[in-house]
Motif scaffolding. Structure first.
Motif, PDB file in Angstrom:
ATOM      1  N   ARG A 199      62.023  54.634  42.876  1.00  0.00           N
ATOM      2  CA  ARG A 199      63.258  54.639  43.997  1.00  0.00           C
ATOM      3  C   ARG A 199      64.383  54.204  43.788  1.00  0.00           C
ATOM      4  N   LEU A 200      64.469  52.930  42.978  1.00  0.00           N
ATOM      5  CA  LEU A 200      65.561  52.297  42.793  1.00  0.00           C
ATOM      6  C   LEU A 200      66.311  52.906  41.749  1.00  0.00           C
ATOM      7  N   ARG A 201      65.666  53.573  40.851  1.00  0.00           N
ATOM      8  CA  ARG A 201      66.550  54.418  39.816  1.00  0.00           C
ATOM      9  C   ARG A 201      67.104  55.750  40.355  1.00  0.00           C
ATOM     10  N   ALA A 202      66.412  56.418  41.341  1.00  0.00           N
ATOM     11  CA  ALA A 202      66.715  57.625  41.844  1.00  0.00           C
ATOM     12  C   ALA A 202      67.959  57.189  42.770  1.00  0.00           C
ATOM     13  N   ASN A 203      68.061  56.059  43.438  1.00  0.00           N
ATOM     14  CA  ASN A 203      69.020  55.664  44.102  1.00  0.00           C
ATOM     15  C   ASN A 203      70.263  55.355  43.300  1.00  0.00           C
ATOM     16  N   GLU A 257      70.914  56.717  40.192  1.00  0.00           N
ATOM     17  CA  GLU A 257      71.160  58.046  39.393  1.00  0.00           C
ATOM     18  C   GLU A 257      71.943  58.861  40.354  1.00  0.00           C
ATOM     19  N   SER A 258      71.927  58.789  41.761  1.00  0.00           N
ATOM     20  CA  SER A 258      72.290  59.507  42.687  1.00  0.00           C
ATOM     21  C   SER A 258      73.720  59.100  42.879  1.00  0.00           C
ATOM     22  N   ARG A 259      73.986  57.714  42.451  1.00  0.00           N
ATOM     23  CA  ARG A 259      75.358  57.262  42.473  1.00  0.00           C
ATOM     24  C   ARG A 259      75.856  57.232  40.963  1.00  0.00           C
ATOM     25  N   SER A 260      75.413  57.977  40.185  1.00  0.00           N
ATOM     26  CA  SER A 260      75.967  57.835  38.829  1.00  0.00           C
ATOM     27  C   SER A 260      75.970  56.576  38.088  1.00  0.00           C
ATOM     28  N   LEU A 261      75.234  55.595  38.701  1.00  0.00           N
ATOM     29  CA  LEU A 261      75.293  54.189  37.866  1.00  0.00           C
ATOM     30  C   LEU A 261      74.368  54.230  36.898  1.00  0.00           C
ATOM     31  N   VAL A 262      73.420  55.175  36.565  1.00  0.00           N
ATOM     32  CA  VAL A 262      72.338  55.348  35.478  1.00  0.00           C
ATOM     33  C   VAL A 262      72.372  56.922  35.220  1.00  0.00           C
ATOM     34  N   GLY A 263      72.504  57.069  33.880  1.00  0.00           N
ATOM     35  CA  GLY A 263      72.443  58.637  33.452  1.00  0.00           C
ATOM     36  C   GLY A 263      70.914  58.902  33.645  1.00  0.00           C
ATOM     37  N   PRO A 264      70.649  60.277  33.613  1.00  0.00           N
ATOM     38  CA  PRO A 264      69.227  60.611  34.155  1.00  0.00           C
ATOM     39  C   PRO A 264      68.260  60.393  32.794  1.00  0.00           C
ATOM     40  N   ASP A 265      68.998  60.341  31.532  1.00  0.00           N
ATOM     41  CA  ASP A 265      68.184  60.427  30.152  1.00  0.00           C
ATOM     42  C   ASP A 265      68.203  59.148  29.914  1.00  0.00           C
ATOM     43  N   GLU A 266      68.647  58.008  30.535  1.00  0.00           N
ATOM     44  CA  GLU A 266      68.798  56.708  29.781  1.00  0.00           C
ATOM     45  C   GLU A 266      67.373  55.975  30.045  1.00  0.00           C
ATOM     46  N   VAL A 267      67.084  55.431  28.908  1.00  0.00           N
ATOM     47  CA  VAL A 267      65.726  54.703  28.969  1.00  0.00           C
ATOM     48  C   VAL A 267      65.899  53.356  29.338  1.00  0.00           C
ATOM     49  N   LEU A 268      65.121  52.916  30.258  1.00  0.00           N
ATOM     50  CA  LEU A 268      65.251  51.500  30.880  1.00  0.00           C
ATOM     51  C   LEU A 268      64.098  50.863  30.785  1.00  0.00           C
ATOM     52  N   THR A 269      64.093  49.512  30.352  1.00  0.00           N
ATOM     53  CA  THR A 269      62.941  48.980  30.167  1.00  0.00           C
ATOM     54  C   THR A 269      62.518  48.489  31.703  1.00  0.00           C
ATOM     55  N   ARG A 270      61.421  48.042  32.009  1.00  0.00           N
ATOM     56  CA  ARG A 270      60.898  47.668  33.314  1.00  0.00           C
ATOM     57  C   ARG A 270      61.835  46.486  33.936  1.00  0.00           C
ATOM     58  N   GLN A 271      62.223  45.672  33.189  1.00  0.00           N
ATOM     59  CA  GLN A 271      63.054  44.493  33.634  1.00  0.00           C
ATOM     60  C   GLN A 271      64.444  45.134  33.831  1.00  0.00           C
ATOM     61  N   GLU A 272      64.906  45.923  33.021  1.00  0.00           N
ATOM     62  CA  GLU A 272      66.255  46.717  33.396  1.00  0.00           C
ATOM     63  C   GLU A 272      66.265  47.420  34.625  1.00  0.00           C
ATOM     64  N   MET A 273      65.054  47.960  34.715  1.00  0.00           N
ATOM     65  CA  MET A 273      64.914  48.553  36.120  1.00  0.00           C
ATOM     66  C   MET A 273      64.997  47.753  37.352  1.00  0.00           C
ATOM     67  N   LEU A 274      64.175  46.779  37.155  1.00  0.00           N
ATOM     68  CA  LEU A 274      64.396  45.704  38.467  1.00  0.00           C
ATOM     69  C   LEU A 274      65.656  45.038  38.632  1.00  0.00           C
TER      70      LEU A 274
END
Lengths: 175, 700
Positions: free
Chosen positions: B479-483, B485-502
């Motif tokens: 959900r954090l990622r979706a949020n 992405e919706s604000r274009s802070l993360v690209g949809p194809d970007e691979v993030l580690t769990r820590q980066e996600m957090l």
């Protein structure tokens, strides 16, 4: 040849500055009732006279080693230590979009403060004198390119540019 | 038996109680002093300094406010009554005499004994009747009839001026008349643009020879650019003396005392009228209230209950600066000693001086430690504040949560503790609002219906770690990622580690919530927490397991004052690195450096340590490498990086000073310090290096 440093009040150590300020104050007391006068510290940059109000000047020091600071615009030369206080020094030449030069014997750092208490040093080619000018000899400046000059003051046959210190010190970090 | 009970109860007084007591004591002490002076004046010359009354009035007012703040109603109530009677005295509505003074004294004594019994609810309840009785008596005294009107007929004053006087000014006028003072009107005209200055000069001049009763704009014709003022003043001097002593060019003085205008008598010639002091001073001043207090406690009341001094933190800063400068001087002295020792001609003096130096060094270290210690305060206060707020929120959000606090005695620099309140509050609110589920949800998930939030503080080396953990639902990274992405802070194809996600939690506006509540969910929060903590030279780490809970830990330096620094040199310029973040240093060969995706790293005992070159970070000219470089390993929280520098120049005590000037915050620089030779040296902001590096990959 006379020493350019001592002939016309150019050589101002902080002691000399205190004396000067005191003299200026005492002469003012003498003819208090006269018309409105402003006290200005006049200095030179690129052979041109500029001035700041004396009440904004904290002290005048000789050029000393300046520690460069990364990620700042080029007119911010770096920091000096004033008895433990760390103060940024701005090269007024660069701030006024003038060609840079190497420091000379008469180069000084004028330590000024803005109304809201911000302190900074400004590097000038030479310090001239403290003078009193009548309020009505000051004309607002209309064509200052960098916005740093707020008024012109007629002194004999030359114009002295009165600096807007708040504008001079308005420099933003680069990103 | 009863006595024993009392002592155990007294011991239970809370931190808030103690805070209240220490502040209230100061106020009561001040009242006691002012009252003693007032009593003296009243029974002596009868000439009372109005400022004393005003002072006691202000004290009563502060005490009322303070008691209200901490919820000590009996004290608040009594202070309120006291305020009433003092106001009456100030305005002359109540006669200033022994009856009134005795009542005030009684009240002050009651305050004193109440303060000693704070935390002892039974004793406080017992005192209730006494307070009510005293309050009533004060009220009766306050409502005495005020003096008659029409008393100023003897004055040659305009009725409009008299009407313009405030009650207090009127009272001062009456007093002055009773004392046989001269009442005069000083009039002067001022330029409108500078009248404030002129007026204050005139008032000062008058105050030197008398009292300014009132300042009023004067009627009458004046040029447009000018304004005229009348100052009503009272003085012991005669009109002639006054005119000659009042050296103010533009002012005119006019006497308004019709009856006494010819009498040249000063107040000592004409005996002062004393209707105010009716009771002989030797009347015992300690009736009713004190009879209920036991003798032993009576003695105790003379001593201060709390043994703390409240000091302005800026005074401590000043002290710290001085110590800091001494520490720097010590370094210079040390250099002199070693150079004396190294020359055989001066070795003798050198070794004598060296002994003195060593003794000095020990003392200075002691001084430094004590000053630092004074600044240290336990985290308890902050934790208690947080838990108070949490209790309130718990009700509001209808969640059952228990709060566990550990390590409240861990100490931190006062300044850091102050700045910590907000980030900590944010974090705990988040935990309560987002993380902890409702009791039903928890039961469904097979958890204890009561949630748990733990705040834990402990010291780790030169840092203090404060961890806030909950046993809630954990962070929904998807959900954090979706949020984000919706604000274009993360690209949809970007691979993030769990820590980066957090870590996305720390982006401005991040949210896992759809509904915004009063408590949180507005997307402000964790980014503020991070920037607050970073500003203190600390870092925030986050760890979360879905369904199990989240832990947010803040790692902070113990103090911001004097710190040990490692001095390094890069491209000819020196930099200071706070030693509390330096884990180790090592010398490596250029060939030890490995690369991955353009990032340099070395193998540090099996782990990849990312490297940053200080020269390129700061855009300095890199000096020709001799194939060997120094790595300073920096650590903050769980993050590690290695900083490449040209050489190491040893350790030094440093006082970090802020940079003054147009640009006050520079990336990567925490401030500057002076090392004794006059040249400033920049101090690195380790937190920003380490954090940049952990996020560097996204940026690159």
């Amino acid at each position: 040849m006379s020493d350019p440093g001592s002939s016309d009040g150019v050589d101002l150590g902080s002691q000399a500055w205190d004396d000067l300020a005191r003299t200026a104050r005492s002469t003012e007391d003498g003819d208090e009732q006269q018309e409105d006068l402003r006290q200005l510290l006049t200095f030179e940059v690129d052979s041109t006279p500029y001035a700041v109000p004396v009440e904004r000047v904290r002290e005048i020091v000789r050029i000393r080693p300046i520690t460069p600071v990364p990620h700042v615009p080029k007119e911010v030369l770096g920091v000096i230590s004033l008895r433990g206080e760390i103060v940024e020094v701005i090269d007024l030449r660069l701030r006024l979009a003038l060609p840079p030069t190497d420091p000379v014997r008469s180069t000084r750092i004028i330590v000024v403060h803005t109304e809201d208490g911000k302190v900074a040093g400004i590097l000038v080619d030479a310090v001239r004198e403290v003078s009193r000018v009548a309020e009505d000899s000051i004309r607002p400046s209309t064509n200052s390119g960098t916005g740093s000059v707020e008024a012109l003051c007629v002194r004999g046959d030359e114009f002295v540019s009165l600096m807007d210190l708040d504008r001079v010190l308005e420099i933003h970090a680069e990103h | 038996m009863a006595k024993k009970k009392t002592t155990t109860r007294r011991r239970r007084s809370t931190k808030a109680d103690r805070e209240f007591i220490s502040e209230a004591e100061e106020i009561v002490e001040r009242m006691r002093n002012d009252l003693a002076d007032l009593t003296d004046q009243c029974s002596g010359s009868g000439d009372v300094d109005p400022e004393l009354l005003n002072g006691i009035f202000r004290s009563a007012h502060s005490l009322k406010a303070l008691a209200g703040l901490f919820g000590f109603e009996p004290i608040q109530e009594l202070a309120h009554r006291l305020e009433d009677i003092l106001d009456g005295l100030r305005l002359g509505r109540v006669v200033l005499g022994m009856p009134a003074l005795t009542l005030i004294e009684e009240a002050v004594n009651v305050f004193g004994s109440l303060l000693q019994r704070i935390g002892d609810s039974e004793a406080l309840a017992e005192a209730g009747d006494q307070i009510t009785d005293l309050s009533n008596r004060i009220e009766t005294a306050t409502q005495q009839a005020s003096p008659e009107a029409g008393e100023f007929d003897s004055l040659d004053l305009d009725a409009s001026l008299l009407r313009a006087l405030t009650e207090y000014e009127e009272h001062r006028l009456r007093e002055s008349l009773e004392r046989g003072r001269h009442i005069v009107i000083v009039e002067s005209t001022f330029e409108i643009i500078s009248f404030e200055e002129g007026l204050s000069e005139l008032s000062t001049a008058i105050r030197e020879i008398g009292e300014v009763l009132s300042t009023l704009p004067a009627p009458g014709e004046t040029p447009e650019s000018q304004i005229r003022f009348s100052l009503l003043a009272a003085t012991d001097l005669s009109l002639n003396e006054l005119s000659s002593r009042l050296s103010f060019p533009s002012a005119t003085v006019r006497s308004v005392c019709r009856a006494r205008s010819s009498a040249e008598g000063t107040s000592d010639a004409a005996p002062p009228v004393q209707p105010v002091c009716e009771v002989a001073p030797e009347v015992p001043l300690q009736p009713v209230a004190h009879e209920t207090v036991r003798d032993s406690e009576n003695l105790q009341s003379l001593k201060s209950i709390s043994d703390t001094v409240r000091v302005d933190i800026r005074k401590l800063d000043e002290l710290m600066n001085l110590v800091g400068e001494l520490v720097i001087q010590r370094g210079t002295l040390g250099d002199i000693v070693s150079s004396l020792l190294s020359d055989s001609k001066t070795a003798r003096i050198g070794s004598d001086l060296s002994k003195v130096y060593k003794a000095f060094d020990r003392k200075l270290k002691g001084l430094q430690a004590s000053v630092l210690d004074v600044r240290m305060v336990p985290l308890r206060q902050v934790f208690e504040k947080v838990s108070r707020v949490l209790r309130g929120l718990r009700r509001e959000l209808d969640k059952t949560v228990r709060l566990e606090i550990r390590g409240a005695d861990t100490e931190l620099d006062k300044l850091i503790v102050e700045e910590l309140v907000d980030p900590l509050m944010h974090t705990v609110r988040n935990a309560l609002d987002h993380a902890i589920e409702t009791p039903e949800e928890r039961i469904a998930a097979g958890k204890d219906p009561e949630g748990c939030i733990k705040i834990e503080a402990f010291q780790r080396g030169n840092h203090v770690v404060i961890a806030v953990s909950d046993d809630g639902r954990g962070i929904d990274t998807a959900r954090l990622r979706a949020n984000a992405e919706s604000r274009s802070l993360v690209g949809p194809d970007e691979v993030l580690t769990r820590q980066e996600m957090l870590d996305l939690v720390f982006l401005p506006g991040a949210s896992t919530r759809d509904v915004v509540t009063e408590t949180s969910g507005r997307g402000v929060g964790m980014d503020v927490v991070r920037s607050n903590v970073t500003a203190l030279g600390g870092v925030v780490d986050i760890d979360s397991t879905p369904g199990r809970g989240t832990t947010i830990s803040m790692t902070l330096p113990i103090t911001l004052a004097i710190i040990q620094s490692l001095i390094v040199r890069v491209a000819g310029q020196r930099f200071a690195i706070p030693l509390n973040s330096v884990l180790e240093t090592m010398l490596i060969e250029e060939s030890d450096i490995q690369r991955s995706e353009g990032c340099e790293m070395i193998n540090l005992r099996g782990d990849a340590l990312p490297l940053r070159r200080l020269a390129s970070e700061f855009e300095l000219n890199e000096s020709a490498s001799d194939g060997r470089e120094f790595v300073v390993v920096l650590g903050m929280g769980d993050l590690r990086i290695g900083l490449l520098v040209d050489s190491l120049e040893g350790q030094q005590d440093t006082v970090i000073k802020p940079i003054q000037g147009p640009i006050q915050t520079v990336d990567g620089i925490a401030g500057a310090t002076e090392l004794g030779d006059g040249d400033p040296v920049l101090v690195l902001d380790v937190a920003s290096f380490v954090e940049d590096s952990s996020r560097g990959r996204e940026a690159a």
